[in-house]
Design an enzyme around this catalytic site. Structure first.
Site, PDB file in Angstrom:
ATOM      1  N   PRO A 187     -24.795   9.025  28.570  1.00  0.00           N
ATOM      2  CA  PRO A 187     -23.465   8.643  28.102  1.00  0.00           C
ATOM      3  C   PRO A 187     -23.414   7.128  27.888  1.00  0.00           C
ATOM      4  O   PRO A 187     -24.074   6.373  28.617  1.00  0.00           O
ATOM      5  CB  PRO A 187     -22.536   9.083  29.245  1.00  0.00           C
ATOM      6  CG  PRO A 187     -23.412   9.309  30.420  1.00  0.00           C
ATOM      7  CD  PRO A 187     -24.795   9.599  29.912  1.00  0.00           C
ATOM      8  N   HIS A 188     -22.676   6.716  26.885  1.00  0.00           N
ATOM      9  CA  HIS A 188     -22.646   5.274  26.586  1.00  0.00           C
ATOM     10  C   HIS A 188     -21.385   4.926  25.811  1.00  0.00           C
ATOM     11  O   HIS A 188     -20.706   5.818  25.292  1.00  0.00           O
ATOM     12  CB  HIS A 188     -23.891   4.862  25.779  1.00  0.00           C
ATOM     13  CG  HIS A 188     -24.061   5.622  24.511  1.00  0.00           C
ATOM     14  ND1 HIS A 188     -24.759   6.807  24.445  1.00  0.00           N
ATOM     15  CD2 HIS A 188     -23.589   5.412  23.271  1.00  0.00           C
ATOM     16  CE1 HIS A 188     -24.726   7.256  23.215  1.00  0.00           C
ATOM     17  NE2 HIS A 188     -24.022   6.445  22.465  1.00  0.00           N
ATOM     18  N   ALA A 189     -21.110   3.649  25.695  1.00  0.00           N
ATOM     19  CA  ALA A 189     -19.950   3.183  24.922  1.00  0.00           C
ATOM     20  C   ALA A 189     -20.040   1.687  24.688  1.00  0.00           C
ATOM     21  O   ALA A 189     -20.643   0.953  25.473  1.00  0.00           O
ATOM     22  CB  ALA A 189     -18.654   3.505  25.665  1.00  0.00           C
TER      23      ALA A 189
END
Lengths: 152, 115
Positions: free
Chosen positions: A67-69
């Site tokens: 997961p990333h942002a």
């Protein structure tokens, strides 16, 4: 450019976590980054990562997810990791439940760095030997060293 | 003899580009439907779905034009004719042109039939 190894602080590697929802895992990793001063707004950061998850699953198969942002207010791209005690069902290409989560967050203007690190991490996690080492690491230091050995 | 490879990012210019090829003296070429790496990653690989905005300068599909050219002067003529059509190869996002030496080829248009 600093690699994954240098960006993953020992205190942000959480091993054998009990969690039943992806959001709990993301929150745990964001809070770990907040403890070392990389994230200031935990709820917003969690929301950014979850919003990104809605675009498409970041579970890449073989029991791994990244997961990333991109988030406004961050100074640099940093990472955290969670190894679950019990794998979690996730939308994956191979249908395998996920037990290794890596969170990557960085400022929007570091998109190129973020993209390089994300690609690198995905490539490293395709290595079965690394995954075995990560799953058998007895502590955070061993976990990070396994990545450092493959990366350097 | 060279293989001239031209990746044309804006497919709308294909007709004019091929006219420029013919005018420059290139009478045979193969046109391949192609796709940029950025577009593929952002739209086809879920892990990179968050990079659509980052890749926004890239057109989803492009054309790759392959042609074997005997005379190097022809390549320069083609480049000079194509440049104004596509808005200048030196500007990012218009296309990529390069050549590769060819040491043998069969099946080309006979030299005497070239324009």
């Amino acid at each position: 450019m600093q690699g994954i190894c240098e960006r993953l602080d020992r205190t942000c590697v959480l091993l054998d976590v009990q969690a039943t929802e992806k959001e709990m895992i993301i929150r745990a990793m964001v809070e770990a980054l907040a403890h070392i001063g990389y994230v200031s707004d935990v709820p917003q950061q969690v929301q950014d990562v979850i919003a990104r998850e809605k675009l498409g699953s970041t579970c890449i198969g073989s029991g791994c997810a990244v997961p990333h942002a991109h988030s406004v207010g961050l100074r640099e791209t940093s990472l955290a990791a969670v190894r679950l005690a019990e794998p979690l069902a996730c939308e994956t290409p191979d249908g395998q439940p996920v037990d290794l989560f890596f969170l990557m967050v960085g400022p929007p203007h570091h998109a190129a760095t973020h993209l390089k690190l994300l690609s690198k991490l995905a490539r490293l996690l395709h290595d079965e030997h690394l995954r075995t080492d990560l799953r058998s690491a007895s502590d955070a230091e061993q976990f990070i060293q396994a990545i450092c050995r493959r990366e350097n | 003899m060279k293989l001239l490879v031209f990746i044309l990012n804006n497919e709308e210019y294909l007709e004019e580009v091929l006219e420029a090829y013919v005018e420059a003296g290139i009478t045979g070429a193969t046109i391949v439907d192609s796709e940029g790496m950025g577009r593929f990653l952002a739209y086809e690989v879920p892990l990179f779905a968050g990079f659509k905005e980052f890749m926004k300068g890239n057109r989803p599909y492009n054309k790759t034009i392959l042609s074997v050219v005997r005379d190097e002067a022809t390549i320069q003529r083609a480049r000079n004719l194509i440049d104004p059509v596509i808005g200048g190869l030196d500007n990012a996002g218009t296309g990529i042109m390069f050549t590769i030496p060819v040491d043998w080829a069969s099946g080309l248009v006979p030299e005497e039939e070239e324009v």
